[in-house]
Design a protein around this motif. Sequence first.
Motif, mmCIF file in Angstrom:
data_model
loop_
_atom_site.group_PDB
_atom_site.id
_atom_site.type_symbol
_atom_site.label_atom_id
_atom_site.label_comp_id
_atom_site.label_asym_id
_atom_site.label_seq_id
_atom_site.Cartn_x
_atom_site.Cartn_y
_atom_site.Cartn_z
ATOM 1 N N ILE A 101 0.860 -1.173 0.000
ATOM 2 C CA ILE A 101 0.000 0.000 0.000
ATOM 3 C C ILE A 101 0.900 1.228 0.000
ATOM 4 N N THR A 102 0.497 2.322 -0.659
ATOM 5 C CA THR A 102 1.310 3.534 -0.671
ATOM 6 C C THR A 102 1.268 4.189 0.704
ATOM 7 N N PRO A 103 2.401 4.274 1.389
ATOM 8 C CA PRO A 103 2.438 4.839 2.732
ATOM 9 C C PRO A 103 2.499 6.370 2.719
ATOM 10 N N LEU A 104 2.062 6.965 3.810
ATOM 11 C CA LEU A 104 2.126 8.417 3.972
ATOM 12 C C LEU A 104 3.553 8.836 4.323
ATOM 13 N N THR A 105 3.926 10.051 3.897
ATOM 14 C CA THR A 105 5.229 10.609 4.230
ATOM 15 C C THR A 105 5.073 12.096 4.515
ATOM 16 N N GLY A 106 6.123 12.687 5.049
ATOM 17 C CA GLY A 106 6.169 14.128 5.254
ATOM 18 C C GLY A 106 5.056 14.656 6.141
ATOM 19 N N ALA A 163 1.889 14.893 5.587
ATOM 20 C CA ALA A 163 0.700 14.038 5.613
ATOM 21 C C ALA A 163 0.824 12.980 6.705
ATOM 22 N N LEU A 164 2.010 12.436 6.873
ATOM 23 C CA LEU A 164 2.252 11.438 7.918
ATOM 24 C C LEU A 164 2.088 12.069 9.303
ATOM 25 N N LEU A 165 2.690 13.218 9.501
ATOM 26 C CA LEU A 165 2.596 13.887 10.808
ATOM 27 C C LEU A 165 1.161 14.278 11.145
ATOM 28 N N THR A 166 0.416 14.735 10.143
ATOM 29 C CA THR A 166 -0.992 15.104 10.354
ATOM 30 C C THR A 166 -1.805 13.876 10.751
ATOM 31 N N ARG A 167 -1.596 12.773 10.062
ATOM 32 C CA ARG A 167 -2.333 11.530 10.354
ATOM 33 C C ARG A 167 -2.016 11.031 11.757
ATOM 34 N N LEU A 168 -0.760 11.159 12.188
ATOM 35 C CA LEU A 168 -0.380 10.733 13.537
ATOM 36 C C LEU A 168 -1.137 11.520 14.598
ATOM 37 N N LYS A 169 -1.296 12.831 14.377
ATOM 38 C CA LYS A 169 -2.051 13.660 15.327
ATOM 39 C C LYS A 169 -3.508 13.234 15.376
ATOM 40 N N GLU A 170 -4.064 12.884 14.217
ATOM 41 C CA GLU A 170 -5.463 12.453 14.148
ATOM 42 C C GLU A 170 -5.684 11.150 14.906
ATOM 43 N N LEU A 171 -4.693 10.259 14.863
ATOM 44 C CA LEU A 171 -4.842 8.938 15.484
ATOM 45 C C LEU A 171 -4.750 8.983 17.006
ATOM 46 N N ALA A 226 0.879 2.455 12.545
ATOM 47 C CA ALA A 226 1.669 2.142 11.352
ATOM 48 C C ALA A 226 0.757 1.675 10.219
ATOM 49 N N LYS A 227 -0.219 0.843 10.543
ATOM 50 C CA LYS A 227 -1.151 0.343 9.528
ATOM 51 C C LYS A 227 -1.997 1.481 8.956
ATOM 52 N N ALA A 228 -2.515 2.359 9.821
ATOM 53 C CA ALA A 228 -3.359 3.466 9.372
ATOM 54 C C ALA A 228 -2.590 4.445 8.482
ATOM 55 N N CYS A 229 -1.274 4.488 8.642
ATOM 56 C CA CYS A 229 -0.437 5.379 7.824
ATOM 57 C C CYS A 229 0.064 4.681 6.558
ATOM 58 N N GLY A 230 -0.344 3.430 6.364
ATOM 59 C CA GLY A 230 -0.005 2.706 5.140
ATOM 60 C C GLY A 230 1.250 1.872 5.208
ATOM 61 N N TYR A 231 1.795 1.666 6.380
ATOM 62 C CA TYR A 231 3.035 0.905 6.519
ATOM 63 C C TYR A 231 2.744 -0.549 6.866
ATOM 64 N N TYR A 232 2.090 -1.199 5.936
ATOM 65 C CA TYR A 232 1.833 -2.632 6.059
ATOM 66 C C TYR A 232 1.720 -3.196 4.649
ATOM 67 N N SER A 233 1.796 -4.492 4.582
ATOM 68 C CA SER A 233 1.632 -5.174 3.300
ATOM 69 C C SER A 233 0.866 -6.461 3.550
ATOM 70 N N ILE A 234 0.337 -7.016 2.494
ATOM 71 C CA ILE A 234 -0.395 -8.279 2.563
ATOM 72 C C ILE A 234 0.485 -9.351 1.921
ATOM 73 N N LEU A 264 8.932 8.461 9.656
ATOM 74 C CA LEU A 264 8.582 9.389 10.729
ATOM 75 C C LEU A 264 9.772 10.296 11.057
ATOM 76 N N LEU A 265 10.953 9.714 11.182
ATOM 77 C CA LEU A 265 12.145 10.511 11.461
ATOM 78 C C LEU A 265 12.437 11.479 10.313
ATOM 79 N N ALA A 266 12.304 11.010 9.087
ATOM 80 C CA ALA A 266 12.531 11.877 7.927
ATOM 81 C C ALA A 266 11.524 13.024 7.912
ATOM 82 N N SER A 267 10.284 12.741 8.289
ATOM 83 C CA SER A 267 9.238 13.772 8.339
ATOM 84 C C SER A 267 9.554 14.844 9.375
#
Length: 125
Positions: free
Chosen positions: A4-9, A11-19, A28-36, A53-56
């Motif tokens: 799945i295309t993961p969030l970065t930058g 968008a990632l930081l915003t999603r973390l605040k929402e969660l 990690a899953k909600a931000c797209g960092y998983y695979s099947i 996350l560190l890069a963001s």
Amino acid sequence: MTSITPLTGKALLTRLKELGNASRSETAKACGYYSITKTGRERINFTAFYEALLASKGVAFDEAAPRKGRHPSYTVRVQSNGNLLIGSAYTKQLNLQVGDEFEIKLGRRQIRLVPVNGGDDDSEE
């Protein structure tokens, strides 16, 4: 494996605040960092998540730095069996290939390896 295309930058930081206080796996899953996997199981990609996350947050890592192995110390010791081992760090640095041949020249308490093909390089003595 499907990915799945993961969030970065931002968008990632915003999603973390929402969660908020979600678990690490859920986050990690909600931000797209998983695979099947082929068997249909979910696999959380924590390493990629934490690196993104560190890069963001502006923390950069030197990707060119080696992750494994020792750095050459330019000193060796004679082993208990009398062998003198020159490690792969030196052969890689000199771009030596499997099968390269050297003539061993002995001096007073020194050993020189001279390529058999005649490429004697005295520039680094």
